[in-house]
Design a protein around this motif. Sequence first.
Motif, mmCIF file in Angstrom:
data_model
loop_
_atom_site.group_PDB
_atom_site.id
_atom_site.type_symbol
_atom_site.label_atom_id
_atom_site.label_comp_id
_atom_site.label_asym_id
_atom_site.label_seq_id
_atom_site.Cartn_x
_atom_site.Cartn_y
_atom_site.Cartn_z
ATOM 1 N N ALA A 199 2.129 1.891 -3.377
ATOM 2 C CA ALA A 199 1.080 2.486 -4.216
ATOM 3 C C ALA A 199 1.019 3.992 -3.993
ATOM 4 C CB ALA A 199 -0.273 1.849 -3.891
ATOM 5 N N SER A 200 1.123 4.409 -2.728
ATOM 6 C CA SER A 200 1.069 5.851 -2.459
ATOM 7 C C SER A 200 2.304 6.551 -3.022
ATOM 8 C CB SER A 200 0.921 6.110 -0.963
ATOM 9 O OG SER A 200 2.170 6.062 -0.332
ATOM 10 N N ILE A 228 0.848 -1.205 0.000
ATOM 11 C CA ILE A 228 0.000 0.000 0.000
ATOM 12 C C ILE A 228 0.875 1.243 0.000
ATOM 13 C CG2 ILE A 228 -1.812 1.225 1.250
ATOM 14 C CD1 ILE A 228 -2.510 -1.535 2.505
ATOM 15 N N PHE A 229 1.965 1.185 0.782
ATOM 16 C CA PHE A 229 2.880 2.331 0.822
ATOM 17 C C PHE A 229 3.459 2.599 -0.564
ATOM 18 C CE2 PHE A 229 7.257 3.933 1.432
ATOM 19 C CZ PHE A 229 6.926 5.163 1.963
#
Lengths: 199, 545
Positions: A32-33, A29-30
């Motif tokens: 992706a950010s 997720i990190f």
Amino acid sequence: MSAVERVMQAAEDQRGTRAISSSVMGMAIFVASEAIFFAAFFGVYASSFASESVWPPKQIPLPGLVIPTADVIVLVLSGLFLTGALATLRRGAERTTVLWLAAATAGALGFLALLLAGYAGVGFGIKDGIYASLFYVVTGLEVAHAVGGVVLFGTVFVRAANGELALRHDPVQAAALYWYFVIALGIVVFLIFYLGATL
Amino acid sequence: MATTEVRVPAAAPRPRAQRILDWLTTTDHKKIGIMYLVNSFTFFAFGGAMAMLMRTQLLQPNDHLFTPAEYNQLFTMHGTIMIFMVIFPLLAGFGNYFVPLQIGALDMAFPRVNALSFWLLPAGGLVLLAGFAVKGGAAAAGWTNYVPLALQGEAGEDLWLLGLLIVGVSSLLGAINFIVTILRLRAPGMSVRRMPIFCWATLGTSLLVVLALPSFTANIVMMLADRHLGTTFFDPAQGGSVANYLNTFWFFGHPEVYILIMAAWGIISEIVPVFSGRPLFGYNGVVLALMLVIALSFSVWGHHMFTTGLVDNSFFTVTTELISVPTGVLFFNWLATMWGGKIRFEPPMLFALGFIAMFVIGGIDGVWMASPAMDYAIHDTYFVVSHIHYVLFGGTVFAVMAAMYYWFPKMTGRMLDRKLAYVHFWLMLIGFNVAFFPMHYLGLDGMPRRIAEYPANAGWTMLNILSSSGAYLIAVSMLVALANLVITLRRPRTAPADPWEGYTLEWATSSPPPPHNFDVLPPVHSERPVYDLRRAAVTEEVAGA
């Protein structure tokens, strides 16, 4: 361990076989950010590119290709070493994994060193307009991310050398995920700011 | 239900210093959740005080309580604090406390990261506020921080950028934590289709944070580089462009308003069914609506730029109007949930109803403004101020108050006083409408926002007096709420485990819950496990008789 914890643990174990670990998911997720973060800069690049007739602008001397090309090769090599580490880890060969990790860390350090050395061949400064702004800020952020990767590799390497890999694989997997992102970023930066600008 | 009545025997009282240290070093999601709430309500008082000062300035034309420069700082910091330090962290605070409980988990996925997320928040907030102490004062370019004004700001502007960078890291870490917690730590039986809507909404909010916030972070990096390193991202004279600013800001800025409201929708979707005595109407529809809002929210940012001539207005009109479809689904599902229900007008339900009524007004304002023809007339007027407050105050703050009355017994073991809650609700509802409804007329009449004074012959005086009196009434209502809080906290812990006959897992443990959350975790066979338990108990009793 309370009854509840045992139930939770059982559920966790049951899921563990088919689900990825929390740290790997968190890192995904990190990343992706991070991708969105860099996309903002490439968006600015695209709109500047579209609005200028000559790109890179005339006053921007083209950078040499030798060091950056060597740099991106070292970067990809570090990724291959990392893939080796992950493969041996899956097979349970922890000692070999530590060696692969050491090679990948060395690759990351080499990438960082060449990245910094590459600035010597750049013939324009950060204040020389929008192209220079994009070049220095994006490559600067790339350096920052490479430093982050080296730090991450360092901690993972120490934990691996201490034998932690026998217990859990996810710190290495999470660090690998991050480094694969840095590799993708490095290739895009090379294509846009070096190869693409020269062609 | 016998299993929920387990009381942990009182431990020996610990020395005060030790207890404070426990809080400062805790990784317990419940304590962190409470700290989030305390921190946000403290900043709420700051931001509210700034609002009162502004309304006092506007009480009469040509007032000179503040210079225009000071007034600019006030509205900039009011907006910034309310958005970044109050509304989002309040929802994150409730999320921290209740998401693990609602999904039957022991804690968040990364408890130490959770503590870091929290502590970065007051740190960032203090950096923001430090602007008032430096030469030139706090940031004064509005919460949207437009260039070139923001490029000219003094040290306060840098503190604003750095403060929000810190707050942004906090939000990002928190969002990652929520997503992993919800995807990985659900209790056995809790499939995603049985997850409370509040958890869905928190998941949605977190996705928005992960995918939208980095654009703002990039925007801040470019701003800092332009201000200090000599880059020219936003300088049209040297190849840069103001569009670079607008696009990177609003790509974050519009999803941001859904970051500020989605968890509030989740709260309302929890409270309305419980106090209507019915299941939520159209659970799948609500979940789908939330997901649609997330998807669409990334395609609407251009509606903030209608009047700039930089975007295709018709495209952004269509996408913006489209987003009212899923929002409408939510409204109709709340109404259908209440339809034929046995409604209990307890304080949480009153605030929830207040939310629905106020948010529908804010929503309709939004539909108006999504039309460029209309937007050209009301852009940058008080109409916009009215809209955003109907959505964020009439919307989110009402939902936060509903959540406060709903969950306070669970968090503290004490029921807030009902009479004072009613006084709070009516004062806030009336005060809110008196303060913000007149702004619609002011906006239509052309009064620009962000002005420190207006001429006496503009005809705006009466409406401004009305608006300011409403604002003071809101302040009084908040004092009532504060009094309720103080009085209640001095009372003994008598709240039962499940005072509202709730549906979701947080009501299956004691009030407040033990550090490990659950002594016994009930089985989960539907999205209302605690309701199922209660019904099973009744069925058993009837069968036994």
